[in-house]
Design a protein around this motif. Structure first.
Motif, PDB file in Angstrom:
ATOM      1  N   ASP A  91     -29.672  23.525   2.198  1.00  0.00           N
ATOM      2  CA  ASP A  91     -31.071  23.881   2.045  1.00  0.00           C
ATOM      3  C   ASP A  91     -31.812  23.660   3.362  1.00  0.00           C
TER       4      ASP A  91
ATOM      5  N   GLN B   7     -36.954  15.868  -5.792  1.00  0.00           N
ATOM      6  CA  GLN B   7     -38.117  15.859  -4.921  1.00  0.00           C
ATOM      7  C   GLN B   7     -39.242  14.998  -5.467  1.00  0.00           C
TER       8      GLN B   7
ATOM      9  N   ARG C  75     -35.451  14.503   5.575  1.00  0.00           N
ATOM     10  CA  ARG C  75     -35.830  15.630   4.732  1.00  0.00           C
ATOM     11  C   ARG C  75     -37.315  15.963   4.948  1.00  0.00           C
TER      12      ARG C  75
ATOM     13  N   THR D 165     -32.092  20.549  -2.960  1.00  0.00           N
ATOM     14  CA  THR D 165     -32.689  21.778  -3.461  1.00  0.00           C
ATOM     15  C   THR D 165     -32.268  22.010  -4.907  1.00  0.00           C
TER      16      THR D 165
ATOM     17  N   GLY E  55     -34.056  14.692  -2.610  1.00  0.00           N
ATOM     18  CA  GLY E  55     -34.698  15.943  -2.270  1.00  0.00           C
ATOM     19  C   GLY E  55     -33.731  17.097  -2.175  1.00  0.00           C
TER      20      GLY E  55
ATOM     21  N   ASN F 137     -39.453  17.508   2.772  1.00  0.00           N
ATOM     22  CA  ASN F 137     -39.626  17.999   1.400  1.00  0.00           C
ATOM     23  C   ASN F 137     -40.822  17.399   0.685  1.00  0.00           C
TER      24      ASN F 137
ATOM     25  N   GLU G 247     -34.679  22.134   3.776  1.00  0.00           N
ATOM     26  CA  GLU G 247     -35.605  20.993   3.736  1.00  0.00           C
ATOM     27  C   GLU G 247     -35.030  19.771   4.449  1.00  0.00           C
TER      28      GLU G 247
END
Length: 376
Positions: free
Chosen positions: A319, A24, A260, A36, A34, A262, A321
């Protein structure tokens, strides 16, 4: 110029039953990382040993916020006809989209859809438009849930739904030729069920492919070229290999193209991921590309514990995101573009006097995406 503001509430399309990438905050090319960082406890096994109670499902990660997208075509001189298509998200099994708003000024604009169920904003400026007026802004609220792996049950006798059958068909970069079929047979040798074959393909992709930061955008996903050369690329390359080998094994599979959510600036955060269809269960997520990105970014070996945890997590889990912007390959937009069919529609697309702009370079074809997370 009179400002026109339009609000559109898109009807939810339950795509869960039909239907760039790394650490990230660190940008690479036009594909943002990004993945998780934490693999959630309890997601690595669908159930406990036979005869005991099923493991309790963990709480889902949920991300909510507002995405803003601005496209700026003011740099091109007057006297040119410019056409713009922007992918718009819609509701699906794991995401809810509220109140899409857009401002295209006084020019012609409309929200339309295509044969794949994708939604898009189409904007057109004629030769008389002032360059300064060629700006479009889009805003929408989104809520995205983490995908948690279901109990993987396979029913061989179950009929394949009609709407799923198209995900057995080839596309330009995912052919079902002798080369791809032979590789699929090699990878799945000794496996008898679709679940066993899909898992063998997933593990083989992770073992034999690698993340390559030098690839433009998210990659083209040209499976035969990958088999012939480096077996490396970005998310579209890696996940297209999984999809192609699944299809060649008689397993419906597809990719989702999105972005994403994120960070605040997500302009270069495009990502895609895969799903395969398991009779008796439905669509099951798989993202070998995020496993390989984590390997590269963290300088892991493919055999160490952290890699294996990622490998298990992204088999059926995703995830939160990320949001889906579009589906499908070899796309004809609505209204139709002058150029050839789109390999995918994960980025804005534009043509000037019928010539395609390079949508992988947002500093030349100027657009931006941002995300503001909802206060918890």
């Amino acid at each position: 110029m009179k400002k026109i503001r339009r609000s559109v509430l898109l009807l939810g399309l339950m795509l869960g039953i039909l239907s760039a990438c790394g650490k990230q905050g660190e940008k690479v090319g036009t594909e943002e990382q990004g993945t998780t960082s934490a693999v959630r406890e309890g997601t690595t096994e669908a159930s406990t040993e036979k005869g005991t109670e099923k493991a309790e499902k963990p709480e889902k990660q949920v991300i909510e916020g507002t995405v803003s997208n601005t496209i700026d075509m003011t740099k091109y001189e007057k006297g040119k006809k410019i056409r713009l298509w922007v992918p718009l998200p819609h509701d699906s099994e794991y995401q809810t989209v509220d109140g899409i708003e857009y401002d295209a000024g006084n020019t012609s604009s409309v929200i339309s859809g295509d044969d794949w169920g994708n939604q898009m904003l189409y904007v057109e400026w004629d030769e008389n438009a002032e360059p300064a007026d060629r700006v479009v802004s889009i805003h929408f609220d989104v809520k995205r849930e983490e995908v948690l792996r279901p109990e993987l049950k396979e029913e061989d006798t179950e009929a394949l739904p009609e709407e799923v059958k198209k995900y057995l068909e080839p596309s330009k970069n995912l052919p079902l030729n002798d080369q791809v079929k032979a590789k699929a047979m090699e990878v799945t040798e000794g496996k008898t069920t679709d679940l066993e074959k899909a898992r063998a393909i997933y593990d083989w992709v992770i073992a034999n492919m690698n993340r390559n930061e030098d690839v433009k955008g998210c990659g083209e996903g040209d499976v035969c070229a990958l088999l012939d050369t480096t077996m490396s690329g970005k998310c579209t390359d890696i996940n297209s290999m999984f999809v192609a080998l699944c299809r060649a094994s008689g397993i419906p599979a597809r990719e989702h193209f999105g972005i994403r959510i994120n960070a605040e600036d997500i302009t270069k955060n495009q990502h895609c991921w895969a799903e395969f269809y398991l009779k008796g269960t439905g669509w099951v997520s798989a993202d070998p590309a995020d496993v390989l990105k984590a390997v590269l970014k963290n300088n892991w070996t493919k055999e160490q514990e952290e890699t294996k945890e990622k490998q298990e997590y992204y088999w059926g889990n995703l995830d939160a995101e990320r949001i889906i912007l579009s589906d499908g390959r070899d796309l004809k937009l609505n209204p139709a573009q002058a150029g050839e069919a789109l390999n995918d529609f994960g980025y804005p697309y534009a043509e000037i006097d019928g010539q395609k702009l390079d949508n992988y370079t947002p500093d030349q074809f100027v657009y931006s995406y941002s995300f503001v997370k909802k206060n918890e």
